[in-house]
Motif scaffolding. Structure first.
Motif, short mmCIF file in Angstrom:
data_model
loop_
_atom_site.label_atom_id
_atom_site.label_comp_id
_atom_site.label_asym_id
_atom_site.label_seq_id
_atom_site.Cartn_x
_atom_site.Cartn_y
_atom_site.Cartn_z
N GLU A 161 28.85 -29.41 60.54
CA GLU A 161 30.13 -29.74 59.91
C GLU A 161 30.13 -29.42 58.42
N MET A 162 28.92 -29.38 57.83
CA MET A 162 28.80 -29.05 56.42
C MET A 162 27.36 -28.60 56.16
N ALA A 163 27.19 -27.66 55.22
CA ALA A 163 25.85 -27.19 54.87
C ALA A 163 25.63 -27.33 53.37
N ALA A 164 24.42 -27.71 53.00
CA ALA A 164 23.99 -27.72 51.60
C ALA A 164 23.08 -26.51 51.43
N VAL A 165 23.51 -25.55 50.63
CA VAL A 165 22.83 -24.26 50.56
C VAL A 165 22.30 -24.01 49.15
N GLU A 166 20.99 -23.84 49.04
CA GLU A 166 20.37 -23.53 47.75
C GLU A 166 20.39 -22.03 47.52
#
Length: 389
Positions: free
Chosen positions: A131-136
């Motif tokens: 539903e959501m991604a935290a992308v570095e």
């Protein structure tokens, strides 16, 4: 193809001097049917602290019961650490299948390791329906492979420092331009940048009508409801940025609390005990990170390894003053050997990092000071891989 064979092929894919950009990863994603279009993302940029911010965000998304994805780099022990979801690390068989597929493709622009790793992450995120991604981001921003994300709901710019200067333009302003080039029109930005970095961020955010939220004392948006679980004074700043991002995205305060309390990020002020001695592992590899790390101690026995592309001389200059003893270790393939390091400060050199740690432990047992292993996350990974900890 085995998993280890897949990794060997993956690690050997390089840009071979080709310019940075999103064309290569874009082509891979096109062949995959554009999985990056299937989820919104928080894009985390900056010189230091990106992985820690992602760790807080990941913990919060988990606490909120969301199907989430998270990417960080580099890994410490296993490549799969780079790609995580609510289901855990990406399965080995999916990595292998992806590599087998990639080897059979006729790409116009040959993708490098980070292009392929990014595409694999986005394919996996779409497959498990995050539903959501935290992308570095990797290096920089506007030309980084992660900047292909079409739906960024919030951007975090941790800070801007003099790392990767040779890649990002040779000056602090050029670094800031590259990173802030990833700001999206109308998308909120949270930052702790200062000086030139903040000036450029303000300019770019204004030109793109992106609301800019700057970490300032007393601003309730950045308030910490609980102390962050990750150790080190620098984590206060990273935690404040994550808390602000979560609040701007509408998460309830209990989720902010749980994100700060339950984040996990190995290799950053990671404390272990060996032979009755405190061992601290930290991947500080640039002057800003080294300065913050040294401030945490009154003294230590130093195990240091680094790579030629880093400003290792400046990093050592910040670490040596508090070191009770020093030894160097080979941080990994292509890492610095004894000669250039000894020109900065003469000290014994160990091909095997574990032998360097054992040597430091002997000294530490005599005076009770901790052992600090730093200079590269790859060195930290070697220690974790080969030691009993």
């Amino acid at each position: 193809m085995t998993y280890s064979e897949a990794l060997e092929w993956l690690f050997n894919q390089t840009r071979s001097g080709a310019p940075r950009g999103t064309q290569r990863v874009g082509e891979v994603l096109e062949h995959l049917g554009h999985p990056e279009r299937h989820f919104p993302a928080i894009h985390v940029l900056g010189t230091n602290g990106k992985g820690s911010v992602v760790a807080y965000l990941e913990a919060a998304l988990r606490a909120a019961g969301r199907r989430y994805g998270a990417t960080t780099s580099p890994h410490l022990v296993d490549f799969r650490e780079r790609i995580r979801t609510h289901q855990g690390l990406i399965p080995e068989e999916q990595v292998t299948r992806f590599v087998e597929w990639a080897r059979e493709q006729n790409f116009i622009k040959h993708p490098a390791f980070f292009d392929l790793a990014t595409a694999l992450a986005f394919e996996h995120f779409a497959k498990v329906e995050v539903e959501m991604a935290a992308v570095e981001a990797g290096v920089g921003g506007v030309l980084d492979a992660t900047n292909v994300l079409p739906e960024v709901c919030l951007t975090v710019l941790t800070n801007v420092g003099e790392d990767h200067l040779e890649t990002l333009g040779g000056s602090l302003e050029a670094v800031a331009r590259d990173k802030t080039g990833a700001f999206r029109a109308g998308v909120p930005v949270v930052t702790a940048a200062e000086g030139i970095g903040l000036a450029v961020a303000r300019e770019v955010a204004q030109s793109r009508r992106a609301p800019l939220y700057v970490l300032e004392p007393g601003n309730p948006l950045f308030e910490l409801p609980v102390p962050p679980v990750l150790k080190g004074r620098v984590q206060i700043q990273n935690a404040r940025l994550a808390a602000a991002a979560l609040r701007l995205l509408g998460f309830p305060e209990r989720v902010v609390v749980e994100g700060l309390r339950t984040a996990v990020h190995p290799g950053r002020m990671q404390e272990l005990e060996q032979q009755g001695v405190q061992v601290v592992l930290d991947g500080a590899h640039n002057p800003r990170a080294a300065r913050a790390l040294a401030e945490e101690f009154s003294g230590y026995h130093l195990v240091f390894g680094a790579f030629p592309r880093k400003d290792y001389s400046a990093v050592l200059g910040l670490l040596i003053p508090k070191a009770r003893s020093v030894r160097y270790a080979r941080a990994g393939k292509g890492a610095l050997q004894a000669a250039p390091l000894s020109l900065v400060y003469p000290a014994p050199y160990f091909e095997e990092p574990l032998e360097a740690l054992e040597d430091a432990l002997r000294f530490a047992q005599q005076d009770g000071e901790p052992v600090l292993v730093t200079g590269s996350l790859y060195l930290v990974g070697e220690i974790l891989r080969t030691s009993a900890v």
